[in-house]
Design a protein around this motif. Structure first.
Motif, PDB file in Angstrom:
ATOM      1  N   VAL A   1       0.847  -1.204   0.000  1.00  0.00           N
ATOM      2  CA  VAL A   1       0.000   0.000   0.000  1.00  0.00           C
ATOM      3  C   VAL A   1       0.877   1.246   0.000  1.00  0.00           C
ATOM      4  O   VAL A   1       0.654   2.179  -0.785  1.00  0.00           O
ATOM      5  N   LEU A   2       1.875   1.266   0.850  1.00  0.00           N
ATOM      6  CA  LEU A   2       2.757   2.436   0.924  1.00  0.00           C
ATOM      7  C   LEU A   2       3.537   2.630  -0.367  1.00  0.00           C
ATOM      8  O   LEU A   2       3.766   3.764  -0.792  1.00  0.00           O
ATOM      9  N   TRP A   3       3.936   1.526  -1.002  1.00  0.00           N
ATOM     10  CA  TRP A   3       4.655   1.645  -2.268  1.00  0.00           C
ATOM     11  C   TRP A   3       3.777   2.337  -3.314  1.00  0.00           C
ATOM     12  O   TRP A   3       4.228   3.233  -4.010  1.00  0.00           O
TER      13      TRP A   3
ATOM     14  N   PRO B   1      -4.766  -6.976  -5.910  1.00  0.00           N
ATOM     15  CA  PRO B   1      -6.123  -6.964  -5.347  1.00  0.00           C
ATOM     16  C   PRO B   1      -6.118  -7.110  -3.818  1.00  0.00           C
ATOM     17  O   PRO B   1      -6.912  -6.478  -3.123  1.00  0.00           O
ATOM     18  N   THR B   2      -5.194  -7.926  -3.309  1.00  0.00           N
ATOM     19  CA  THR B   2      -5.100  -8.092  -1.857  1.00  0.00           C
ATOM     20  C   THR B   2      -4.706  -6.780  -1.193  1.00  0.00           C
ATOM     21  O   THR B   2      -5.318  -6.358  -0.209  1.00  0.00           O
TER      22      THR B   2
ATOM     23  N   PHE C   1      -6.160  -1.839   1.756  1.00  0.00           N
ATOM     24  CA  PHE C   1      -6.165  -0.376   1.746  1.00  0.00           C
ATOM     25  C   PHE C   1      -7.589   0.133   2.007  1.00  0.00           C
ATOM     26  O   PHE C   1      -7.797   1.014   2.851  1.00  0.00           O
ATOM     27  N   VAL C   2      -8.557  -0.420   1.315  1.00  0.00           N
ATOM     28  CA  VAL C   2      -9.960  -0.009   1.506  1.00  0.00           C
ATOM     29  C   VAL C   2     -10.403  -0.331   2.934  1.00  0.00           C
ATOM     30  O   VAL C   2     -11.016   0.508   3.612  1.00  0.00           O
ATOM     31  N   GLU C   3     -10.103  -1.518   3.413  1.00  0.00           N
ATOM     32  CA  GLU C   3     -10.476  -1.923   4.767  1.00  0.00           C
ATOM     33  C   GLU C   3      -9.867  -0.987   5.809  1.00  0.00           C
ATOM     34  O   GLU C   3     -10.560  -0.497   6.709  1.00  0.00           O
ATOM     35  N   TRP C   4      -8.562  -0.739   5.685  1.00  0.00           N
ATOM     36  CA  TRP C   4      -7.865   0.083   6.676  1.00  0.00           C
ATOM     37  C   TRP C   4      -8.256   1.555   6.581  1.00  0.00           C
ATOM     38  O   TRP C   4      -8.223   2.266   7.571  1.00  0.00           O
ATOM     39  N   THR C   5      -8.601   2.018   5.392  1.00  0.00           N
ATOM     40  CA  THR C   5      -9.048   3.398   5.247  1.00  0.00           C
ATOM     41  C   THR C   5     -10.439   3.559   5.841  1.00  0.00           C
ATOM     42  O   THR C   5     -10.720   4.528   6.548  1.00  0.00           O
ATOM     43  N   THR C   6     -11.306   2.599   5.578  1.00  0.00           N
ATOM     44  CA  THR C   6     -12.684   2.653   6.073  1.00  0.00           C
ATOM     45  C   THR C   6     -12.743   2.588   7.593  1.00  0.00           C
ATOM     46  O   THR C   6     -13.498   3.339   8.213  1.00  0.00           O
ATOM     47  N   ASP C   7     -11.951   1.704   8.205  1.00  0.00           N
ATOM     48  CA  ASP C   7     -12.030   1.564   9.665  1.00  0.00           C
ATOM     49  C   ASP C   7     -11.095   2.520  10.422  1.00  0.00           C
ATOM     50  O   ASP C   7     -11.051   2.512  11.647  1.00  0.00           O
ATOM     51  N   GLY C   8     -10.345   3.358   9.707  1.00  0.00           N
ATOM     52  CA  GLY C   8      -9.508   4.377  10.352  1.00  0.00           C
ATOM     53  C   GLY C   8      -8.117   3.911  10.747  1.00  0.00           C
ATOM     54  O   GLY C   8      -7.352   4.683  11.337  1.00  0.00           O
ATOM     55  N   THR C   9      -7.774   2.680  10.431  1.00  0.00           N
ATOM     56  CA  THR C   9      -6.465   2.152  10.826  1.00  0.00           C
ATOM     57  C   THR C   9      -5.321   2.932  10.196  1.00  0.00           C
ATOM     58  O   THR C   9      -4.328   3.245  10.868  1.00  0.00           O
TER      59      THR C   9
END
Length: 106
Positions: free
Chosen positions: A59-61, A80-81, A86-94
């Motif tokens: 994700v950072l790359w 895709p993974t 990225f979507v999961e962590w963005t949505t939950d604020g991580t």
């Protein structure tokens, strides 16, 4: 098996240390690792989740390079993974929490 069929099948190779450069140092990962807890296996079974640090590196790359997700180099987990995480962590604020901690480290 030809190299072309391996890539087309979605398999990943081990990182080539000549090209792989971590986005996070071990010190930085230690600061945020507790935010990325490993999930428990589903009672229904299935494939185990890819390591959170490897996905975060991918994700950072993408975020640092400005490249498309599908241009993610082969030493990272599949695009895709990484995108789903990225979507999961963005949505939950991580990712926001991780960013705040890393900014304080600087």
């Amino acid at each position: 098996m030809s190299e072309r069929s391996r890539v087309g099948a979605g398999s990943r190779r081990e990182p080539d240390s000549r090209f792989f450069r971590p986005q996070l140092s071990d010190e930085q990962w230690a600061v945020v690792s507790d935010l990325f807890k490993p999930s428990k296996p589903s009672p229904k079974g299935g494939r185990p989740r890819v390591d959170a640090r490897a996905c975060l590196e991918g994700v950072l790359w993408v975020l640092c390079s400005g490249a498309r997700w599908k241009d993610l180099p082969p030493w990272f987990p599949s695009y895709p993974t990484c995108w789903r995480r990225f979507v999961e962590w963005t949505t939950d604020g991580t990712l926001d929490k991780a960013h705040r901690r890393l900014v304080r480290l600087l």
